[in-house]
Design a protein around this motif. Sequence first.
Motif, PDB file in Angstrom:
ATOM      1  N   PHE A   1     -18.219   3.281 -47.165  1.00 40.99           N
ATOM      2  CA  PHE A   1     -18.397   2.242 -46.181  1.00 40.99           C
ATOM      3  C   PHE A   1     -17.105   1.530 -46.918  1.00 40.99           C
ATOM      4  O   PHE A   1     -16.523   0.725 -45.696  1.00 40.99           O
ATOM      5  CB  PHE A   1     -19.135   1.716 -46.480  1.00 40.99           C
ATOM      6  CG  PHE A   1     -19.693   0.448 -45.626  1.00 40.99           C
ATOM      7  CD1 PHE A   1     -20.140   0.039 -44.593  1.00 40.99           C
ATOM      8  CD2 PHE A   1     -19.603  -0.778 -46.963  1.00 40.99           C
ATOM      9  CE1 PHE A   1     -19.969  -1.130 -43.950  1.00 40.99           C
ATOM     10  CE2 PHE A   1     -20.292  -2.073 -45.987  1.00 40.99           C
ATOM     11  CZ  PHE A   1     -19.656  -1.874 -44.694  1.00 40.99           C
ATOM     12  N   SER A   2     -16.769   1.083 -48.091  1.00 36.22           N
ATOM     13  CA  SER A   2     -15.575   0.113 -48.770  1.00 36.22           C
ATOM     14  C   SER A   2     -14.231   0.215 -47.668  1.00 36.22           C
ATOM     15  O   SER A   2     -13.739  -0.370 -48.048  1.00 36.22           O
ATOM     16  CB  SER A   2     -16.116   0.417 -49.809  1.00 36.22           C
ATOM     17  OG  SER A   2     -17.628  -0.663 -50.483  1.00 36.22           O
ATOM     18  N   LEU A   3     -14.385   2.024 -48.200  1.00 39.69           N
ATOM     19  CA  LEU A   3     -13.056   2.887 -47.912  1.00 39.69           C
ATOM     20  C   LEU A   3     -12.665   2.832 -46.891  1.00 39.69           C
ATOM     21  O   LEU A   3     -11.470   1.918 -45.967  1.00 39.69           O
ATOM     22  CB  LEU A   3     -13.256   3.633 -47.976  1.00 39.69           C
ATOM     23  CG  LEU A   3     -11.897   4.969 -48.464  1.00 39.69           C
ATOM     24  CD1 LEU A   3     -11.046   4.150 -48.659  1.00 39.69           C
ATOM     25  CD2 LEU A   3     -11.645   6.110 -47.805  1.00 39.69           C
ATOM     26  N   ALA A   4     -13.537   2.373 -45.571  1.00 41.44           N
ATOM     27  CA  ALA A   4     -14.168   2.739 -44.115  1.00 41.44           C
ATOM     28  C   ALA A   4     -13.442   1.413 -43.274  1.00 41.44           C
ATOM     29  O   ALA A   4     -12.305   0.353 -43.302  1.00 41.44           O
ATOM     30  CB  ALA A   4     -15.199   2.773 -43.316  1.00 41.44           C
ATOM     31  N   ILE A   5     -13.866  -0.058 -44.778  1.00 44.45           N
ATOM     32  CA  ILE A   5     -13.266  -1.621 -44.453  1.00 44.45           C
ATOM     33  C   ILE A   5     -12.031  -1.887 -44.118  1.00 44.45           C
ATOM     34  O   ILE A   5     -11.305  -2.210 -44.460  1.00 44.45           O
ATOM     35  CB  ILE A   5     -14.657  -2.339 -45.285  1.00 44.45           C
ATOM     36  CG1 ILE A   5     -15.628  -2.198 -44.711  1.00 44.45           C
ATOM     37  CG2 ILE A   5     -14.035  -3.760 -45.576  1.00 44.45           C
ATOM     38  CD1 ILE A   5     -16.512  -3.271 -46.078  1.00 44.45           C
ATOM     39  N   ALA A   6     -11.284  -0.937 -46.039  1.00 48.38           N
ATOM     40  CA  ALA A   6     -10.024  -1.419 -46.438  1.00 48.38           C
ATOM     41  C   ALA A   6      -9.249  -0.919 -44.556  1.00 48.38           C
ATOM     42  O   ALA A   6      -8.185  -0.612 -44.810  1.00 48.38           O
ATOM     43  CB  ALA A   6      -9.487  -0.667 -47.297  1.00 48.38           C
TER      44      ALA A   6
END
Length: 296
Positions: free
Chosen positions: A179-184
């Motif tokens: 999820f955090s990678l998707a945000i990045a």
Amino acid sequence: MLRSGTENGRRSWVLGLGLAITLLGAPAMAGPKAATKAAEKQEAFFGREELARQAKVHEEGCKKGDKGECFNSALAYAQGAGVTKDDARAAALYKKACDKGHLDACNNLGIAYAEGAGVQKDPKQALALFDKSCKAEDAKGCFNVGLAYNAGLGVDKDPVRAGASFEKACAKGHADGCFSLAIAHASGKGLEKNLEKSTALFSKACDAGHMTACNSLGVAYMAGHGVAKDPKRAVSLFEKTCAAELPGGCLNAGIAHRSGSGVAKSPERSREFIQKACDLGLEPACKVLQAAAKAP
């Protein structure tokens, strides 16, 4: 919380792209209130006497050198499950287990240092413990390293290193890491801006049960960000997240039912979803209801 799709008068879908410093540990590390609730649930299920008996078993096992029992004993003290809550005692037991190679204990000890729970607050020591876990191939440790670099916890902010750590966590199947990678990738912060990759990662995290990722995936399908527009799929995702008590999902479902986006218009269903979002504490949803009540 960010919103997307406001340009050119388009609808504002609630998109879960906020990265708060919610360090991920094993049970009991989501904060004091969560720890208390966890203890209350355990007491309701097992009973106070049984929890006290279990706590003694864990402590005896720890005295015999069992790192797993040291960790379990630390959790009991962190939660106040069967013993009086004692953050300092919990931290000491996490350290004992961590020194023996228990990675979850190292992560939780790192969180204790990050928050000053039972030990003096020391962000650098927190990062060192997260990094130790990550280097031992622990996904939670890698995720926490990413959060530290993203927020500047014990180190200068470094979006590139944050993204690399999230990627490592995601590769190990860690939903929050994905999820955090998707945000990045969605923001281009530390990584190449790529909506297709972002959407694929939201999907991966959603499949692993990450409800905020499911809501974000719904926004992508509704707006056609990195994927072909599919309003029906979007509504399905919003309703799924609402059923899981995610307020943003409820509000998005309410917006869809009000406008007829991907579903037949239904003011009644719209109000139900928006009311639930308000009941779950989402202030914008409450404001929508207040505005509707004042309308002629």
